[in-house]
Design an enzyme around this catalytic site. Structure first.
Site, short mmCIF file in Angstrom:
data_model
loop_
_atom_site.label_atom_id
_atom_site.label_comp_id
_atom_site.label_asym_id
_atom_site.label_seq_id
_atom_site.Cartn_x
_atom_site.Cartn_y
_atom_site.Cartn_z
N LEU A 169 0.84 -1.20 0.00
CA LEU A 169 0.00 0.00 0.00
C LEU A 169 0.88 1.26 0.00
O LEU A 169 0.77 2.11 0.88
CB LEU A 169 -0.94 0.00 1.20
CG LEU A 169 -2.16 0.92 1.09
CD1 LEU A 169 -3.12 0.43 0.02
CD2 LEU A 169 -2.88 1.04 2.43
N GLY A 170 1.75 1.34 -1.02
CA GLY A 170 2.53 2.55 -1.22
C GLY A 170 1.74 3.55 -2.05
O GLY A 170 0.52 3.52 -2.09
N ARG A 171 2.46 4.44 -2.74
CA ARG A 171 1.78 5.46 -3.54
C ARG A 171 0.85 4.82 -4.57
O ARG A 171 -0.31 5.23 -4.71
CB ARG A 171 2.82 6.32 -4.27
CG ARG A 171 3.70 7.18 -3.39
CD ARG A 171 4.65 7.98 -4.26
NE ARG A 171 5.54 8.85 -3.52
CZ ARG A 171 6.75 8.52 -3.11
NH1 ARG A 171 7.21 7.29 -3.35
NH2 ARG A 171 7.50 9.37 -2.45
N ILE A 172 1.36 3.83 -5.30
CA ILE A 172 0.57 3.21 -6.36
C ILE A 172 -0.55 2.38 -5.75
O ILE A 172 -1.69 2.42 -6.22
CB ILE A 172 1.47 2.36 -7.28
CG1 ILE A 172 2.43 3.29 -8.05
CG2 ILE A 172 0.64 1.53 -8.24
CD1 ILE A 172 3.49 2.56 -8.85
N ARG A 192 4.55 -4.07 4.85
CA ARG A 192 5.55 -4.46 5.85
C ARG A 192 5.17 -3.95 7.23
O ARG A 192 5.53 -4.54 8.24
CB ARG A 192 6.94 -3.96 5.45
CG ARG A 192 7.60 -4.83 4.39
CD ARG A 192 8.98 -4.33 4.04
NE ARG A 192 8.93 -3.14 3.20
CZ ARG A 192 10.00 -2.50 2.75
NH1 ARG A 192 11.20 -2.93 3.07
NH2 ARG A 192 9.88 -1.43 1.98
N ILE A 247 0.93 -5.78 -11.21
CA ILE A 247 1.48 -4.62 -11.93
C ILE A 247 2.75 -4.12 -11.23
O ILE A 247 3.18 -2.99 -11.46
CB ILE A 247 0.44 -3.48 -12.05
CG1 ILE A 247 -0.19 -3.14 -10.71
CG2 ILE A 247 -0.65 -3.87 -13.04
CD1 ILE A 247 0.55 -2.19 -9.86
N ARG A 249 6.32 -6.19 -10.03
CA ARG A 249 7.49 -6.77 -10.67
C ARG A 249 7.27 -8.27 -10.80
O ARG A 249 6.66 -8.90 -9.91
CB ARG A 249 8.76 -6.52 -9.83
CG ARG A 249 9.35 -5.13 -9.98
CD ARG A 249 9.96 -4.92 -11.35
NE ARG A 249 10.65 -3.65 -11.48
CZ ARG A 249 10.09 -2.54 -11.91
NH1 ARG A 249 8.80 -2.53 -12.21
NH2 ARG A 249 10.81 -1.43 -12.03
N ASP A 273 1.08 -7.67 -16.02
CA ASP A 273 1.75 -6.65 -16.82
C ASP A 273 3.27 -6.78 -16.72
O ASP A 273 4.00 -6.11 -17.45
CB ASP A 273 1.33 -5.25 -16.36
CG ASP A 273 1.94 -4.13 -17.18
OD1 ASP A 273 1.97 -4.26 -18.43
OD2 ASP A 273 2.41 -3.13 -16.61
N GLU A 278 11.54 -10.52 -18.57
CA GLU A 278 10.98 -9.77 -19.71
C GLU A 278 12.03 -9.57 -20.80
O GLU A 278 13.20 -9.36 -20.51
CB GLU A 278 10.49 -8.40 -19.22
CG GLU A 278 9.34 -8.50 -18.24
CD GLU A 278 8.93 -7.15 -17.67
OE1 GLU A 278 9.52 -6.12 -18.08
OE2 GLU A 278 8.03 -7.11 -16.82
N HIS A 296 4.27 -4.93 -20.07
CA HIS A 296 4.84 -3.98 -19.12
C HIS A 296 4.57 -2.54 -19.56
O HIS A 296 5.49 -1.76 -19.82
CB HIS A 296 6.34 -4.20 -18.94
CG HIS A 296 6.87 -3.61 -17.65
ND1 HIS A 296 7.97 -4.11 -17.00
CD2 HIS A 296 6.45 -2.55 -16.90
CE1 HIS A 296 8.20 -3.40 -15.91
NE2 HIS A 296 7.29 -2.43 -15.83
#
Length: 330
Positions: A169-172, A192, A247, A249, A273, A278, A296
């Site tokens: 639950l960071g910025r994105i 975390r 979305i 890594r 994504d 990759e 991606h």
């Protein structure tokens, strides 16, 4: 002995010339053009004799590296650059760079946060809708003539009102949560540490989060601390009625376990994504109809890539001017 006036007239930091700046791997075209034309930077060739020759001749004088999040400055390259002071990263992810070694050596590292948050969150929402409602498969159903032949497309999963677990639950992750709330979704999350005032249901583990929700949305930052976080146990906890959206890594999820679960029906479907190797996908993934695959493109809009390029170059200019970074990682 120099006078005070002459001492004060000297620059506070030794200047960094173009041949002390190194472009590592392919970067955004606007960034690459500026590095070459405005800064006179060197470009590191691909693996081979030319790369080795450049590192032998110039490696000891390189002080700044500019790279993309996909390439980074790995351990081997960092050891070949003994005077490296700063790594300017195009992208929010920096897991391709040996961050611990950079920290040990006092190398400053920057990325491009915030400017891509909304577009990545938009992509996550699009992938969520496409996966649960099987929209790409529905379009293929129309294109291949199945609809005109009298067949009906299969029923799919309702996207509104679901319980969504956001892993990271960071910025994105927070921007995704806001969008999903507009669909009446019930938001759960694992981080975390618990975010005070988040207003969502916190789970102390990824397994608990997966078991309690209908959709596991992976938005965790990449790097060693999150590698394999979504392992076989977490995937099994998602269950045969559940979905996985990634979305973040490719390294965050056990792709082998996911492929097996998609094949066996242990999970209902997935939207991806990002991938560990990759642009190469795990063998067999392309054959499955219960997975939506993107190349991606989370931040892949004209506006966002323009803003990312501008922030990358601003970080470079700032470092060359006074050895500060506008968006340092640490």
């Amino acid at each position: 002995m120099p006078t005070n006036a002459s001492a004060q007239s000297r620059p506070a930091h030794p200047p960094i010339s173009g041949d002390a700046i190194l472009q590592v791997g392919p970067v955004n075209p606007a960034v690459a053009q500026s590095l070459s034309r405005k800064f006179g930077a060197l470009e590191l060739p691909d693996a081979g004799p030319a790369r080795e020759a450049l590192l032998e001749a110039r490696g000891a004088q390189i002080r700044v590296a500019v790279c993309s999040g996909r390439v980074g400055v790995d351990t081997e390259l960092m050891l070949r650059l003994p005077r490296l002071e700063a790594i300017i990263n195009f992208g929010v992810g920096y897991d391709a760079t040996d961050i611990e070694l950079a920290r040990e050596r006092g190398i400053a590292v920057s990325n491009t946060p915030d400017v891509l948050t909304n577009c990545v969150a938009d992509t996550a929402l699009g992938l969520y809708l496409n996966t649960l409602r099987s929209l790409p498969a529905a379009e293929r159903f129309v294109r291949d003539g199945s609809w005109t032949s009298g067949q009906n497309f299969r029923l799919t999963k309702r996207a509104s009102g679901t319980r969504v677990g956001i892993l990271g639950l960071g910025r994105i992750g927070q921007a995704i949560a806001v969008r999903l709330q507009a669909f009446g979704c019930e938001i759960h999350y694992h981080n975390r540490s618990e975010k005070q005032g988040a207003g969502y249901t916190y789970h102390s583990s990824a397994v608990s989060l997966a078991a309690a929700t209908d959709v596991l949305m992976i938005a965790a930052a990449g790097g060693p601390h999150s590698a394999g976080l979504v392992d076989r146990e977490v995937i099994e906890a998602v269950g045969p009625q559940g979905f996985i959206i990634n979305i973040a890594r490719g390294s965050v999820i056990d792709e082998t376990a996911l492929l097996e679960a998609l094949r066996s029906g242990a999970v209902a479907g997935a939207g991806l994504d990002v991938f560990a190797n990759e642009p190469h996908l795990p063998p067999g993934l392309l054959e499955l109809e219960n997975v939506v695959l993107l190349p991606h493109v989370g931040s892949g809009t004209i506006e966002t890539r323009r803003d990312m390029a501008a922030l990358t170059l601003e970080n470079l200019r700032s470092y060359l001017t006074d050895r500060t970074l506008l968006t340092p990682i640490f």
